[in-house]
Design an enzyme around this catalytic site. Structure first.
Site, PDB file in Angstrom:
ATOM      1  N   HIS A 236      -4.721  -2.461  -3.016  1.00  0.00           N
ATOM      2  CA  HIS A 236      -4.459  -3.762  -2.402  1.00  0.00           C
ATOM      3  C   HIS A 236      -4.336  -4.802  -3.516  1.00  0.00           C
ATOM      4  CE1 HIS A 236      -5.975  -2.776   1.824  1.00  0.00           C
ATOM      5  NE2 HIS A 236      -6.504  -1.772   1.133  1.00  0.00           N
TER       6      HIS A 236
ATOM      7  N   ASN B  19      -9.953   1.017  -1.506  1.00  0.00           N
ATOM      8  CA  ASN B  19     -10.964   1.553  -0.597  1.00  0.00           C
ATOM      9  C   ASN B  19     -10.804   3.066  -0.599  1.00  0.00           C
ATOM     10  OD1 ASN B  19     -11.793  -1.071   0.175  1.00  0.00           O
ATOM     11  ND2 ASN B  19     -10.090  -1.201   1.615  1.00  0.00           N
TER      12      ASN B  19
ATOM     13  N   VAL C 111      -6.433   4.204   5.974  1.00  0.00           N
ATOM     14  CA  VAL C 111      -5.200   4.990   5.906  1.00  0.00           C
ATOM     15  C   VAL C 111      -5.356   6.037   4.795  1.00  0.00           C
ATOM     16  CG1 VAL C 111      -2.717   4.937   5.463  1.00  0.00           C
ATOM     17  CG2 VAL C 111      -3.800   3.065   6.751  1.00  0.00           C
TER      18      VAL C 111
ATOM     19  N   HIS D  97      -3.752   3.853  -1.810  1.00  0.00           N
ATOM     20  CA  HIS D  97      -3.099   2.546  -1.933  1.00  0.00           C
ATOM     21  C   HIS D  97      -4.003   1.580  -2.656  1.00  0.00           C
ATOM     22  CE1 HIS D  97      -5.188   2.845   1.930  1.00  0.00           C
ATOM     23  NE2 HIS D  97      -5.451   1.553   1.838  1.00  0.00           N
TER      24      HIS D  97
ATOM     25  N   ILE E 147       0.232  -5.238   6.691  1.00  0.00           N
ATOM     26  CA  ILE E 147       0.510  -5.702   8.057  1.00  0.00           C
ATOM     27  C   ILE E 147      -0.597  -6.646   8.566  1.00  0.00           C
ATOM     28  CG2 ILE E 147      -0.650  -3.912   9.433  1.00  0.00           C
ATOM     29  CD1 ILE E 147       2.004  -3.557  10.963  1.00  0.00           C
TER      30      ILE E 147
HETATM   31  P1  DGP Z   1      -7.593   0.545   3.864  1.00  0.00           P
HETATM   32  O1  DGP Z   1      -8.777   0.085   4.664  1.00  0.00           O
HETATM   33  O2  DGP Z   1      -7.791   0.312   2.412  1.00  0.00           O
HETATM   34  O3  DGP Z   1      -7.179   1.953   4.200  1.00  0.00           O
HETATM   35  O4  DGP Z   1      -6.404  -0.419   4.257  1.00  0.00           O
HETATM   36  C1  DGP Z   1      -5.281  -0.027   4.970  1.00  0.00           C
HETATM   37  C2  DGP Z   1      -4.380  -1.227   5.094  1.00  0.00           C
HETATM   38  O5  DGP Z   1      -3.129  -0.776   5.549  1.00  0.00           O
HETATM   39  C3  DGP Z   1      -4.865  -2.294   6.077  1.00  0.00           C
HETATM   40  O6  DGP Z   1      -5.104  -3.512   5.362  1.00  0.00           O
HETATM   41  C4  DGP Z   1      -3.710  -2.460   7.060  1.00  0.00           C
HETATM   42  C5  DGP Z   1      -2.568  -1.756   6.380  1.00  0.00           C
HETATM   43  N1  DGP Z   1      -1.678  -1.074   7.286  1.00  0.00           N
HETATM   44  C6  DGP Z   1      -2.024  -0.133   8.218  1.00  0.00           C
HETATM   45  N2  DGP Z   1      -0.935   0.297   8.872  1.00  0.00           N
HETATM   46  C7  DGP Z   1       0.132  -0.358   8.328  1.00  0.00           C
HETATM   47  C8  DGP Z   1       1.531  -0.332   8.573  1.00  0.00           C
HETATM   48  O7  DGP Z   1       2.039   0.386   9.437  1.00  0.00           O
HETATM   49  N3  DGP Z   1       2.307  -1.170   7.819  1.00  0.00           N
HETATM   50  C9  DGP Z   1       1.781  -1.977   6.847  1.00  0.00           C
HETATM   51  N4  DGP Z   1       2.630  -2.762   6.167  1.00  0.00           N
HETATM   52  N5  DGP Z   1       0.464  -2.017   6.579  1.00  0.00           N
HETATM   53  C10 DGP Z   1      -0.341  -1.225   7.325  1.00  0.00           C
END
Ligand code: DGP
Length: 111
Positions: free
Chosen positions: A98, A83, A92, A96, A30
């Site tokens: 990236h 991360n 989050v 995940h 996002i």
């Molecule tokens: P991290 O710092 O590695 O936990 O990255 C979490 C990523 O998740 C961050 O780049 C933004 C993304 N993100 C957070 N909420 C949402 C969401 O509701 N939808 C999507 N598509 N991405 C999200």
């Protein structure tokens, strides 16, 4: 269900899906940091890479990331980032990867 990525997997929250396999889903971040920024997640909740013990799932995540890179035209290269927990900057709490690319990326932050 409170985990945002679990809700995306369940279809309760919208996302732009780019790849799916039996146990893995990939969707666009996002807050993209580059022209291509896709998150590859296990469909089942795993808190972070620290908790990952399932070798088959680990392989499916990695192969999923490679399939995303190919389907997104990242022949020139890309970066794969995880991360992990607080000190790793994880926001989050659902594992995940990236997949980031589509432009020349700067040097990796090492400290
Ligand atoms: P991290 O710092 O590695 O936990 O990255 C979490 C990523 O998740 C961050 O780049 C933004 C993304 N993100 C957070 N909420 C949402 C969401 O509701 N939808 C999507 N598509 N991405 C999200």
């Amino acid at each position: 269900m409170s985990c945002v990525f679990c809700r995306i997997v369940a279809g309760e929250l919208p996302s732009e899906r780019v790849f799916e396999s039996e146990r893995v889903l990939a969707f666009r971040d996002i807050r993209p940091a580059a022209p291509v920024h896709v998150l590859v997640v296990p469909k089942a909740h795993v808190e972070s890479l620290f908790e990952l013990v399932d070798r088959e799932l680990a392989g499916e995540l990695l192969v999923g990331a490679a399939e995303v890179a190919r389907s997104q035209g990242l022949e020139r290269g890309f970066r794969l980032i995880a991360n992990i927990r607080h000190d790793g900057g994880q926001e989050v709490g659902h594992l995940h990867l990236h997949v980031v690319g589509g432009r020349r990326l700067g040097p990796m932050l090492a400290r």
